[in-house]
Motif scaffolding. Sequence first.
Motif, short mmCIF file in Angstrom:
data_model
loop_
_atom_site.label_atom_id
_atom_site.label_comp_id
_atom_site.label_asym_id
_atom_site.label_seq_id
_atom_site.Cartn_x
_atom_site.Cartn_y
_atom_site.Cartn_z
N LYS A 42 0.83 -1.21 0.00
CA LYS A 42 0.00 0.00 0.00
C LYS A 42 0.87 1.26 0.00
O LYS A 42 0.73 2.14 0.84
N LYS A 43 1.82 1.32 -0.92
CA LYS A 43 2.78 2.42 -0.91
C LYS A 43 2.50 3.48 -1.98
O LYS A 43 3.29 4.39 -2.18
N TRP A 44 1.40 3.32 -2.72
CA TRP A 44 1.18 4.27 -3.81
C TRP A 44 1.06 5.70 -3.30
O TRP A 44 1.67 6.62 -3.85
N GLY A 45 0.25 5.86 -2.25
CA GLY A 45 0.04 7.20 -1.70
C GLY A 45 1.34 7.80 -1.20
O GLY A 45 1.68 8.95 -1.49
N TRP A 46 2.09 6.96 -0.51
CA TRP A 46 3.38 7.41 0.02
C TRP A 46 4.31 7.85 -1.11
O TRP A 46 4.93 8.91 -1.07
N LEU A 47 4.35 6.99 -2.16
CA LEU A 47 5.22 7.31 -3.30
C LEU A 47 4.84 8.65 -3.90
O LEU A 47 5.68 9.50 -4.19
N TRP A 48 3.55 8.84 -4.08
CA TRP A 48 3.07 10.08 -4.69
C TRP A 48 3.37 11.28 -3.79
O TRP A 48 3.94 12.26 -4.23
N ARG A 49 3.03 11.18 -2.54
CA ARG A 49 3.20 12.33 -1.65
C ARG A 49 4.66 12.64 -1.36
O ARG A 49 5.09 13.79 -1.38
N GLU A 50 5.43 11.58 -1.10
CA GLU A 50 6.79 11.83 -0.62
C GLU A 50 7.78 12.05 -1.75
O GLU A 50 8.81 12.69 -1.56
N TRP A 51 7.55 11.44 -2.90
CA TRP A 51 8.57 11.47 -3.94
C TRP A 51 8.12 12.09 -5.25
O TRP A 51 8.73 13.02 -5.74
N LEU A 52 7.03 11.56 -5.81
CA LEU A 52 6.69 11.99 -7.17
C LEU A 52 6.28 13.45 -7.24
O LEU A 52 6.46 14.11 -8.26
N THR A 53 5.75 13.98 -6.16
CA THR A 53 5.29 15.36 -6.20
C THR A 53 6.20 16.28 -5.40
O THR A 53 5.90 17.45 -5.22
N THR A 54 7.32 15.76 -4.94
CA THR A 54 8.14 16.55 -4.04
C THR A 54 8.78 17.74 -4.74
O THR A 54 9.06 17.69 -5.93
N VAL A 55 8.99 18.81 -4.01
CA VAL A 55 9.79 19.91 -4.54
C VAL A 55 11.02 20.11 -3.66
O VAL A 55 11.73 21.10 -3.80
N ASP A 56 11.26 19.15 -2.76
CA ASP A 56 12.43 19.24 -1.89
C ASP A 56 13.69 18.94 -2.71
O ASP A 56 13.82 17.87 -3.31
N HIS A 57 14.62 19.86 -2.74
CA HIS A 57 15.80 19.69 -3.60
C HIS A 57 16.59 18.44 -3.26
O HIS A 57 17.18 17.81 -4.14
N LYS A 58 16.57 18.01 -1.99
CA LYS A 58 17.36 16.84 -1.62
C LYS A 58 16.74 15.57 -2.20
O LYS A 58 17.44 14.70 -2.70
N LYS A 59 15.41 15.50 -2.15
CA LYS A 59 14.76 14.31 -2.71
C LYS A 59 14.88 14.31 -4.23
O LYS A 59 15.08 13.25 -4.84
N ILE A 60 14.75 15.46 -4.84
CA ILE A 60 14.93 15.53 -6.29
C ILE A 60 16.33 15.06 -6.64
O ILE A 60 16.53 14.29 -7.59
N GLY A 61 17.29 15.50 -5.85
CA GLY A 61 18.67 15.08 -6.09
C GLY A 61 18.82 13.57 -6.01
O GLY A 61 19.48 12.95 -6.86
N ILE A 62 18.17 12.98 -5.01
CA ILE A 62 18.27 11.52 -4.87
C ILE A 62 17.64 10.82 -6.08
O ILE A 62 18.19 9.85 -6.60
N MET A 63 16.53 11.38 -6.55
CA MET A 63 15.90 10.75 -7.73
C MET A 63 16.81 10.86 -8.96
O MET A 63 16.92 9.93 -9.75
N TYR A 64 17.46 12.00 -9.11
CA TYR A 64 18.42 12.15 -10.21
C TYR A 64 19.50 11.07 -10.11
O TYR A 64 19.86 10.41 -11.09
N ILE A 65 20.03 10.91 -8.91
CA ILE A 65 21.15 9.97 -8.75
C ILE A 65 20.69 8.55 -9.04
O ILE A 65 21.37 7.79 -9.74
N LEU A 66 19.51 8.22 -8.54
CA LEU A 66 18.98 6.88 -8.78
C LEU A 66 18.82 6.63 -10.28
O LEU A 66 19.26 5.61 -10.81
N ALA A 67 18.21 7.60 -10.96
CA ALA A 67 18.00 7.44 -12.40
C ALA A 67 19.34 7.29 -13.11
O ALA A 67 19.49 6.47 -14.02
N SER A 68 20.31 8.05 -12.67
CA SER A 68 21.58 8.02 -13.38
C SER A 68 22.33 6.72 -13.14
O SER A 68 23.01 6.22 -14.03
N VAL A 69 22.17 6.13 -11.95
CA VAL A 69 22.81 4.84 -11.71
C VAL A 69 22.17 3.77 -12.60
O VAL A 69 22.86 2.91 -13.17
N LEU A 70 20.83 3.85 -12.74
CA LEU A 70 20.17 2.92 -13.67
C LEU A 70 20.72 3.08 -15.08
O LEU A 70 20.98 2.11 -15.80
N MET A 71 20.90 4.32 -15.48
CA MET A 71 21.40 4.58 -16.83
C MET A 71 22.86 4.12 -16.97
O MET A 71 23.26 3.67 -18.03
#
Lengths: 657, 301
Positions: A42-71
Amino acid sequence: MWESVKEFASEFFVTGDPLIYGADVSIVLSIIAIVSVLTYFKKWGWLWREWLTTVDHKKIGIMYILASVLMLFRGGVDALLMRAQLVMPEMQFLSGDHYNQIFTTHGVIMILFMAMPLMFGLFNVIVPLQLGARDVAFPFLNALSFWLFFSGAMLFNLSFVIGGSPDAGWLAYPPYSELAFNPGPGQDFYIWGIQISGIGSLMTGINFIVTILKVRAPGMTLMKMPMFSWSVLSSCIAIVFAFPILTVTLALLFIDRYLGGHFFTLDGGGNPMMYINLIWMWGHPEVYIIVLPAFGIFSEIVATFSRKKLFGYKSMVFAMIIISVLSFLVWAHHFFTMGSGADVNAFFAVTTMLIAIPTGVKVFNWLFTMFRGKITFETPMLWTVGIIPNFVIGGMTGVLLSVAPADFQYHNSYFLIAHFHQVIIAGVVFGFFAGLYYWWPKIFGFKLNERIGRWAFWLWNIGFYLCFMPQYALGLMGMTRRLYTYGWDKGWFEMNLVSTIGAVIMGAAFLVQIWDIAHSIKHMKRDTTGDPWNARTLEWSIPSPAPFYNFAVMPQVTSQDDWHERKLRIEQGLEKPAKVELEPIHMPKNSGIPIVMSMFWFFVGFGLIFDWLWMAVPGFISVIACMVVHSFNYDTDYYVTVEEIKRTEAEAGRVIT
Amino acid sequence: MKTSKTVRCMSFLFMFILLFLTTGCADNYIVLDPKGPIGEQQKDLMILSTLLTLIVIVPVLILTFVIVWRYRDRKGRKAKYTPDWEHSTKLEIIWWGIPIIIITLIGIVTVRYTYSLEPSKPLESEKKPITIQVTNLDWKWLFQYPEQGIATVNYVQFPEDVPVRFEVTSDAPMNSFWIPQLGGQIYAMSGMSMTLYLQADEQGEYMGSGANFTGKEFAKMFFTANATSQEDFDQWVNQVKHTSPELTLDGYKELTKQGTSDVRYFSAFPEGLYEMTVTKYAASHNHGLSTRVQPPARVKE
Ligand code: HEM
Ligand SMILES: [Cu+2]
Ligand SMILES: [Cu+2]
């Protein structure tokens, strides 16, 4: 009916290759896995609230890093496939077509979807903290930049299984990238993938320039600013000048392909050479855009782990600015052999060499930061020290390449491949690794395992030298780049074999790093100090990971290395931890618009690639609608109460009275 | 630090193997084994610039090692520690100065050679240059001998000690014409004709290639450049003239289709074919080294 569906599907999906069927299966399986895990917990809400819609620069940074490691993983698999094909003469593993697609996607992914986001990730997590700021200047725009990058990257990656990948090289020289030679959708995937993520990069550049110039902590003059922030500033200035050129260039190529224009075609008065000039006017600054922040990272790390002030701060700043300006004056060194005449070649040869001067100065400054210091070799420092010889050799071969008449012999050969991998992998990627190891505790609140980290370091470095030193030799043996096959008669076998062994070792090194992360998460030792390396700059003065509002109290800066100086004063009893008055903190609210709008951009791109206006036009209208909705949204911020600040700080182990 | 020591030994071992491999096949380094005046000078320039850069690189590498070794943090260390030492005008002038001097030197050498090695500059020789017209096709090279009236595919022969004036164009995406042992490459671009002078001082078969990516089978664009004695060359021309078919305009069109090709010889080719190829991309341009060609009066079938 069924027949036409089948016919459509066989054109739409890439068929006929076991590698691609494998990819299809694994993509579908991972999507199913992700969806079921999220649903089960039941993590959809959490994912949306905490990550997908975040404007926190630190979380955005983490998402960038994650995406780039995948790449990095995807680009690395491509690299291994290529090296497997080249391991010995007359290999029957990849066909010419397939090889061309792989080196094209490899190059694009590594530069634009791996190095760039890794860099943006570090910008995001660190720069505001280093400046003593609560956020970047435009948090909403920052989220939008990330999601644009992400949908561009997804679009580009999709080409592998849908429609077919581009195969004209990472810079897509026409006329080969024009409709006449490249009718499939691959090249359009290239154009739109890069175009969409490019807008994001440009916005990031603007955002960080404004952030650095406008939202520094009180007292932090530009000349007291940490070196990493300086490097980010110079890199962003280059972004702002370079990326519009890329946008225009690709737009012209798109007009050629889609509307029958003749900017770069062979017929109708087109001139491919104009494209080559334009793309390198972006392409060359691009490599400095990614390497400048690495310079900043080395500077921070060298000072911290030598327990010494950075040597020659002013020289460093000056050198950085000169490099970012000069990088715009050298693009023609990528085609000395196009016959522009001796005047032009002489000019561009000399401007290219000039860049070696400030670069050399930086190396000396790092060395003399270590000189009379107390050097310890934790992983970030290990990487930094390991990079110096690499970078020095890579810089030297760069100067050799810039000797125009000699470049007639190096050009398009493996010598060139070895050179740019040496500066890009050993300078940029290793540099970003150093930064990741260094700031990891600040981002996640725990250190990575040192012992495994050392293994990764040695494997990467040994693999690197084994892979790329032979390629210098291959260049001098006359082996040209982008060959998918060669004969036994050429005498290139041994070197290629060694090179492939090196690549495999680097692949293993990557796995060791993933293991390092997994291991460290499992055996996590929380960092309670907030300053595990005994570092010097402001980001280390707050708890790790940083609370969402960064600084409970805005720092007052008085000197360079302010945190280090403050620690000294406290140690000597000159300063008592001050009693502070907490105030409510003004914060931006999350927003779903960036991700939704980027999704619509994705539809625009996808529609235009397949010439489906029924998809592209509504997609574009929705993009506009998102903008309108956002501009009428006045409910974009809120205040964090003093109680909440106190509670959060106490949870991080700090008591504020 | 235990692991890193074993790893360090391993890395030395690897470097050793590498060295062994590199010295084992020295005659493979064809770029460093030139057989003509252009390649010769380019090699000199490569070596000179390498030496000049080494003047900076070697001391830096040594310095790096010494500093890292001497100032590492350990018990009983005697080396000085000056945590706040952050500036020295004298030192900074030195390391702004040294690179400036070295780069100035390399710069001067480069500029001079850039002019003297300009690819379209005729070579000094008592012998009259021979002209060979090169066309880059998908995925093969067409060579035309306007003076001899013959043409070949993926094979080019010329007399030793005679300057060869290559005129290079393209009827396909841009490629690059390269015979490493004779000298550096030049791009083959459609709509213009580039000039590249090369010369072989020794007889021999040299590898030639297309160095710029042009699509699927671009890896098959190797050709042989054969430098022979003047007599052998004349004899070869004669033989091609008498034993090979003609290249017709239709034959040329056939050649321009995508596909690889074996070595082929033609006893004749349509007059003005090369000029026709260059001017076919009508509104094209001229620049720098490219020479303007007059459109052919007619193309003979
Ligand atoms: C990690 C190990 C890597 C290996 C083994 C590797 C290997 C290769 C190989 C074999 C090629 C093709 C050369 C050719 O056929 O012409 C290539 C091209 C390229 N690589 Fe890498 N690579 C690696 C990492 C990277 C990274 C980290 C970057 C950039 C950040 C990068 C950027 C490029 C680019 C731009 C090209 C040129 C593609 C083209 O020719 O269009 N590579 N690499
Ligand atoms: Cu460049
Ligand atoms: Cu041209």
